[in-house]
Design an enzyme around this catalytic site. Structure first.
Site, PDB file in Angstrom:
ATOM      1  CE1 TYR A 185      -3.661   2.686   0.763  1.00 42.92           C
ATOM      2  CE2 TYR A 185      -2.502   3.239   2.484  1.00 42.92           C
ATOM      3  CZ  TYR A 185      -3.449   3.429   1.555  1.00 42.92           C
ATOM      4  OH  TYR A 185      -4.238   4.560   1.741  1.00 42.92           O
ATOM      5  CG  ASP A 213       5.699   3.801   0.991  1.00 37.75           C
ATOM      6  OD1 ASP A 213       6.004   4.584   1.799  1.00 37.75           O
ATOM      7  OD2 ASP A 213       4.484   3.562   0.514  1.00 37.75           O
ATOM      8  CE  LYS A 223       1.283   5.059   8.165  1.00 39.78           C
ATOM      9  NZ  LYS A 223       1.050   3.965   7.187  1.00 39.78           N
TER      10      LYS A 223
HETATM   11  C1  LIG Z   1       0.482   4.554   5.884  1.00 36.43           C
HETATM   12  C2  LIG Z   1       1.070   4.514   4.624  1.00 36.43           C
HETATM   13  C3  LIG Z   1       1.189   5.376   3.530  1.00 36.43           C
HETATM   14  C4  LIG Z   1       0.047   6.378   3.431  1.00 36.43           C
HETATM   15  O1  LIG Z   1       0.213   7.486   4.297  1.00 36.43           O
HETATM   16  P1  LIG Z   1      -0.942   8.413   4.732  1.00 36.43           P
HETATM   17  O2  LIG Z   1      -0.333   9.178   5.668  1.00 36.43           O
HETATM   18  O3  LIG Z   1      -1.962   7.578   5.183  1.00 36.43           O
HETATM   19  O4  LIG Z   1      -1.559   9.028   3.436  1.00 36.43           O
HETATM   20  C5  LIG Z   1       1.949   4.870   2.454  1.00 36.43           C
HETATM   21  N1  LIG Z   1       2.789   3.990   2.289  1.00 36.43           N
HETATM   22  C6  LIG Z   1       2.855   3.359   3.233  1.00 36.43           C
HETATM   23  C7  LIG Z   1       3.910   2.254   3.124  1.00 36.43           C
HETATM   24  C8  LIG Z   1       2.208   3.468   4.544  1.00 36.43           C
HETATM   25  O5  LIG Z   1       2.253   2.460   5.477  1.00 36.43           O
END
Ligand SMILES: *Cc1c(COP(=O)(O)O)cnc(C)c1O
Length: 427
Positions: free
Chosen positions: A144, A239, A267
């Site tokens: 994701y 990511d 995060k």
């Molecule tokens: C949480 C997450 C996202 C998205 O981040 P948001 O702040 O919710 O838009 C993208 N990539 C990874 C790997 C994530 O865990």
């Protein structure tokens, strides 16, 4: 456990917010229950609107590595509030956090702040396309990367939880340039790059997949991504929105010794405030406006409250032994959960990297999304609800990771293992 106030709030919420929630996984649909409305939290404890206490393993989906309301983070926010909340102009705080990130994350030479992980990945992909002059992007099933159009293909997290194949509202032409391959399959990857490599702008991957449960990279997988993208001139994007400052101070790239071209963060670097960032090689980052032609902007980007919470968090997690302590507690929890399952004769497969963990209700091994999907979702549902009733707050989906914070202590973890042991025998 009485949850009448939560029920009432959810009833009201559904009238004014689609599904009653501002992010789909919160709705607890996959586990057949209603969301718990949160009132407050401290350390690793979270309290609902009815006053029930839970040990929190969601940690706001990753950011709360220090637990809730850590004193250093709270006092930094109090201090900045005396100066203002948003200026839409550069501040010393943006420079300080950028310097901290560059020092920590091996591949990052320059960094741009945004407001969410979604924005970070979306912008990194635009940059990769602008830099290479190519259109195609490649991702992996079950990973994701936020909810940008081009990335909602075989996506993890809520998309996987709710069984949505893609999403209405994403035109076919928008995803026509997106390829998705199985995670941990270097052979398929090599073949695909040999065929289409010269058209691929970038390969984006969660270096530890945390949005299909927790799936760690098999030895050689990330190495193959690095080698093959080098050959084709495609950019490799890690990511690390979830793994950054989580699996190690320098993220998964420091842990595995692999240097991507671009990295996305979020995060933890916001210490619980909305934030995202993308960074990487200087020659690539210099293509971003106003230095270069690739446009990307944000009214609240580099927001002083988010920056200061991030700076305070990064300072705390640099303390010697911080990650070792997390590792020890996480290993202890994983062991305890496995023993509880074994004792009850319930097949589970646990994967863990540092303080990120996944427990699948399947014999395993789980190395990719299709294997993750062999989990017994009905069993997970019963497990989730029974654990909640015992005061253990887990993500309401088999396809989400569990997070341990520095605020969890052995007593909290023992309480969790005891609850799991009692629940497992009744599954
Ligand atoms: C949480 C997450 C996202 C998205 O981040 P948001 O702040 O919710 O838009 C993208 N990539 C990874 C790997 C994530 O865990």
């Amino acid at each position: 456990m009485k949850r009448s106030r939560s029920r009432q709030l959810f009833h009201n919420a559904q009238k004014c917010i689609p599904g009653g929630v501002n992010s789909p996984v919160r709705a607890c649909k996959a586990v057949g229950s209603d969301p718990v409305f949160i009132d407050r939290a401290i350390g690793c404890l979270i309290f609902d609107a009815d006053g029930n206490r839970y040990i929190d393993y969601v940690g706001s989906w990753g950011p709360m590595i220090l637990g809730h309301r850590h004193s250093a983070v709270i006092s930094s926010i109090r201090t900045i509030l005396e100066r203002g909340t948003s200026f839409g102009a550069p501040t010393d705080l943006e420079v300080e956090l950028a310097e901290q990130i560059i020092e920590a994350v091996p591949s990052i030479e320059m960094v741009r702040m945004v407001n969410s992980g979604t924005e970070a990945t979306m912008s990194a992909i635009r940059l990769a396309r602008g830099f290479t002059g190519r259109d195609k992007i490649l991702k992996f099933d079950g990973c994701y990367h936020g909810h940008a159009d081009a990335l909602l293909v075989e996506a993890g997290s809520g998309v996987a939880t709710l069984g949505i194949p893609g999403s209405p509202g994403v035109p076919q032409s928008f995803v026509a340039h997106t390829l998705s391959l199985p995670y941990n399959d270097p052979q398929r990857f090599r073949e695909t790059l040999r065929q289409h490599g010269d058209q691929i702008a970038c390969v984006i991957v969660e270096p530890v997949a945390g949005n299909m449960g927790l799936v760690s990279p098999q030895p050689g997988f990330l190495e193959t991504l690095r080698e093959e993208t080098h050959k084709t001139g495609s950019l490799l994007i890690f990511d690390e929105v979830m793994t950054g400052f989580r699996v190690a101070y320098g993220g998964a790239q420091a842990l595995y010794g692999i240097t991507p071209d671009l990295t996305t963060l979020g995060k933890i670097i916001g210490g619980g405030m909305p934030v995202g960032a993308y960074g990487g090689r200087r020659d690539i980052m210099e293509h971003i406006a106003p230095q270069g032609p690739v446009y990307q902007a944000g009214t609240l980007s580099g927001n002083p409250v988010a920056m200061t919470a991030g700076i305070a968090t990064l300072k705390e997690i640099q303390n010697p032994g911080f990650y070792d302590a997390l590792e020890e507690k996480s290993r202890y929890l994983a062991q305890g959960l496995k023993q509880a399952a074994d004792a009850a004769g319930i097949p589970v497969y646990i994967d863990r990297v540092g303080s990120m963990m996944g427990m699948f209700f399947t014999k395993g091994p789980v190395t990719c999304f299709s294997e993750a999907k062999t989990s017994d979702l009905d069993r997970f549902k019963h497990y989730y609800n029974a654990m909640l009733d015992k005061g253990i707050y887990l993500a309401p989906s088999q396809f989400e990771a569990l997070f341990i914070s520095s605020a969890h202590n052995i007593e909290h973890i023992d309480e969790t293992i005891r609850a799991a042991a009692e629940v497992m025998v009744k599954l």
